[in-house]
Motif scaffolding. Structure first.
Motif: not given
Length: 668
Positions: A22-24, A123-133
């Motif tokens: 995905s783009a995100a 993501d582009e819809h505002g859903a949480i799709v991951g985490v950055i550490d």
């Protein structure tokens, strides 16, 4: 890590093939890889890990961590890390300092400390799709600080013994006296620290001296400490220390090593420093006022010339409209020619102005200046006329220069025309080339950096120049010629070209003694390019399959470009700004060439659009069309392979020919 990510078999992971990301996910991965800070992306419920180069040392020798679940990679610490990451997946960003973590990365279990932040990724819809550490290991600092605190008591008694015989000077001195360990820990300070900087001894002893140093001066202090460790005394080095009230004081230091410690004396010279800075500011204001005087000349001359040119263009268009309505089409040619001529003169004036401001588009190449002079010799002789004898003195072992050939030809012609005008009754004009290896002193006299240069000089036996004329010779619109016989942009254009090319222009002259004008250009270590003029057998024709995307926010120019390309048989797509152009690229439509303006509205400039397009289409050819080239976009006059630049305004037939041959070139 970018190479490893691209080469990884992602089809065997929950993320799937990289082409289907995905783009995100793409944007987040690019952000992680581009960061110089240690970062690791945990994507999806599987916590699939993608990290950057800075994160690799934290992993140690953990086996094949890329693309594995973060929970598997850090299984020994998951009981403590898992709940924190789950909070991030619920939308709560977490920042924790010096967090104790058991890790197994070098063949044994160790207790490490980390300062980290877990941030949710949407993501582009505002859903949480991951985490950055985002993480920094603080184990060494934490252990050192813990050990330092345990040593504080013993240090106090040891320092007291060592300073007993210096106590009187210590107490009475108005200068700062410092005793510090070689690692920068303050061991002892005298009472002057309180009067000069506001700090009491108990607030500083046992802490790092560098914590007080201004950020811009940290490099100097670290170099000084390194020299002191090697046993080298440091004399009269300056730095700023933070006062207790938050301000900074300038301190002049002298320091010597001894007995494993740094012994330093510092004098507060803030008042003298501020006085010197005020004097410098005054000098800068004076230089600025002189520059504004030149800008006043520039705007006045620019308005005059452009009003004349615009009047010619507007008048030609009005006469065209009148003659068309009258049906007198046989007279249209001269009005069209007049309008084109005015347009070309306006473009030439713009290029001269850009040369003075150092913002013109240059195409520097390895250049044989002897060959260039030889090719122009006949033109110069005809320009000089029968009264002036032209001599060429060439250094047969001349080095190769690195410069834009067209601008160099213009500069040489400009020098020669100025020399001709200075010899109305005839004389001798000499064109001379030479090599120069300039040391620090010689380079400084010419306003250059030390190094190797090639010179192109034009020497005349004319009337010469007084000092006040030499001083203003490179100012825009300054001329000693009668009104209407010179724009005053010639030498300013040459000056801008020389400085933008890493060189310099120098004038040597006295009234009645002739003038020497020398252009210095940096040496190129290599052979000059052989320029061959391409032979075009017939007008270029587009292949039916060739598709072009045109992005330009100027609707009239975009319309003309689209129509002329369609007439040549190309399939043409168009967009008015960066985001809409990028959307066309991401739609999957076939595109063989991207033509884009550099300055675009919508938050994405032409270079950013091109770079994003190259991520998806690495072989896409790009032609930038621009009124000037910004260094941030083009970068030191160089373009990436498969990219070219064309300066506005341009003739449409030359534009079409450029595109045809660009498309035929092999992809990079």
């Amino acid at each position: 890590m970018g190479d490893e990510v691209r080469a990884h078999d992602w089809a065997a992971t929950p993320l799937g093939p990289i082409g289907e990301w995905s783009a995100a996910l793409r944007v987040t991965v690019q952000t992680v890889l581009n960061s110089k800070f240690p970062k690791c992306l945990l994507w999806g419920k599987s916590f699939t890990a993608i990290y950057n180069d800075a994160f690799r040392p934290i992993l140690g020798d953990k086996p094949q961590p890329l693309g594995r679940s973060f929970a598997e990679i850090w299984s020994e610490a998951w009981d403590t890390l898992g709940p924190i990451i789950e909070r991030a997946l619920c939308g709560e960003a977490t920042y924790i300092e010096d967090y104790p973590t058991p890790i197994h990365r070098h063949g044994y279990l160790e207790h490490a400390y980390f300062t980290f932040c877990y941030s949710p990724v949407h993501d582009e819809h505002g859903a949480i799709v991951g985490v950055i550490d985002t993480v920094v290991e603080t184990t060494q600092r934490f252990v050192v600080e813990r050990d330092l605190h345990s040593l504080a008591a013993s240090l106090e008694s040891e320092i007291a013994l060592r300073t007993a015989d210096r106590n009187r000077l210590w107490q009475l001195s108005t200068d700062l006296i410092l005793v510090a360990r070689l690692d920068g820990i303050i061991a002892s300070i005298n009472p002057a620290w309180s009067s000069v900087l506001g700090w009491e001894e108990k607030q500083l002893v046992g802490n790092y001296l560098l914590d007080l140093v201004h950020g811009d001066d940290l490099g100097d202090w670290k170099n000084a400490v390194a020299a002191l460790r090697e046993g080298t005394p440091m004399k009269r080095f300056e730095s700023r220390l933070r006062h207790r009230d938050g301000s900074y004081r300038w301190i002049n230091w002298t320091a010597v090593p001894g007995d494993g410690l740094i012994n330093a004396v510092g004098r507060d010279f803030t008042a003298e420093k501020l006085q010197a800075q005020a004097l410098q500011h005054t000098e800068e204001l004076l230089r600025h006022s002189q520059k504004m005087e030149a800008v006043g000349q520039l705007t006045g001359g620019l308005a005059h010339d452009f009003n004349n040119l615009l009047g010619g263009i507007a008048g030609s268009l009005e006469m065209l409209e009148t003659r068309v309505h009258q049906g007198r089409i046989d007279e249209l040619g001269r009005y069209i020619a007049a309008g084109k001529n005015a347009t070309q003169r306006a473009a030439a004036l713009t290029h001269r102005l850009l040369a003075f401001s150092r913002r013109q588009t240059l195409d520097p190449r390895p250049t044989d200046i002897n060959r260039l002079v030889s090719g122009m010799e006949e033109l110069i002789r005809r320009t000089m006329g029968p009264k002036i004898q032209v001599e060429v003195v060439s250094n047969e072992a001349l080095w190769t220069a690195f410069a834009d050939t067209n601008q160099l030809e213009n500069s040489l012609l400009n020098f020669c025309i100025n020399a001709r005008d200075a010899m109305p009754d005839g004389g001798t004009l000499t064109i001379e080339t030479n090599n120069h290896s300039l040391d620090l002193g010689e380079a400084g006299e010419r306003g250059l950096a030390p190094g190797e240069y090639v010179s192109l000089c034009v020497i005349d036996t004319g009337s010469g120049m007084p000092a006040e004329v030499i001083e203003r010779a490179f100012d825009p619109f300054f001329t000693t010629k009668p009104t209407g016989q010179g724009t005053g942009l010639g030498l300013s254009m040459v000056y801008g070209f020389a400085r933008q090319s890493g060189g310099q222009v120098r004038i040597v002259s006295e009234p009645g003694q002739g003038t020497t004008l020398c252009l210095y250009l940096p040496r190129h270590h290599g052979q000059p390019e052989t320029i061959e003029e391409p032979a075009y057998a017939k007008p270029p024709q587009a292949r039916q399959s060739e598709a072009i995307l045109v992005i330009d926010d100027e609707p009239i120019l975009r319309m003309l470009i689209v129509e002329i390309l369609q007439e040549q048989g190309y399939c043409v797509l168009e967009a008015e700004d960066g985001p809409s152009g990028l959307a066309v690229i991401q739609s999957g439509a076939p595109i063989d060439l991207l033509i884009t303006d550099v300055g675009l509205p919508g938050g994405l400039n032409g270079r950013q659009v091109a770079d994003a397009a190259r991520q998806q289409r690495p072989d896409l050819k790009v032609l930038f069309i621009t009124g000037y080239a910004e260094n941030a976009v083009i970068g030191s006059g160089q373009l990436d392979p498969g990219m070219q630049v064309l300066t506005k305004p341009f003739a449409m037939d030359a534009f079409v020919e450029r595109i045809s041959h660009f498309l035929k070139e092999p992809s990079h």
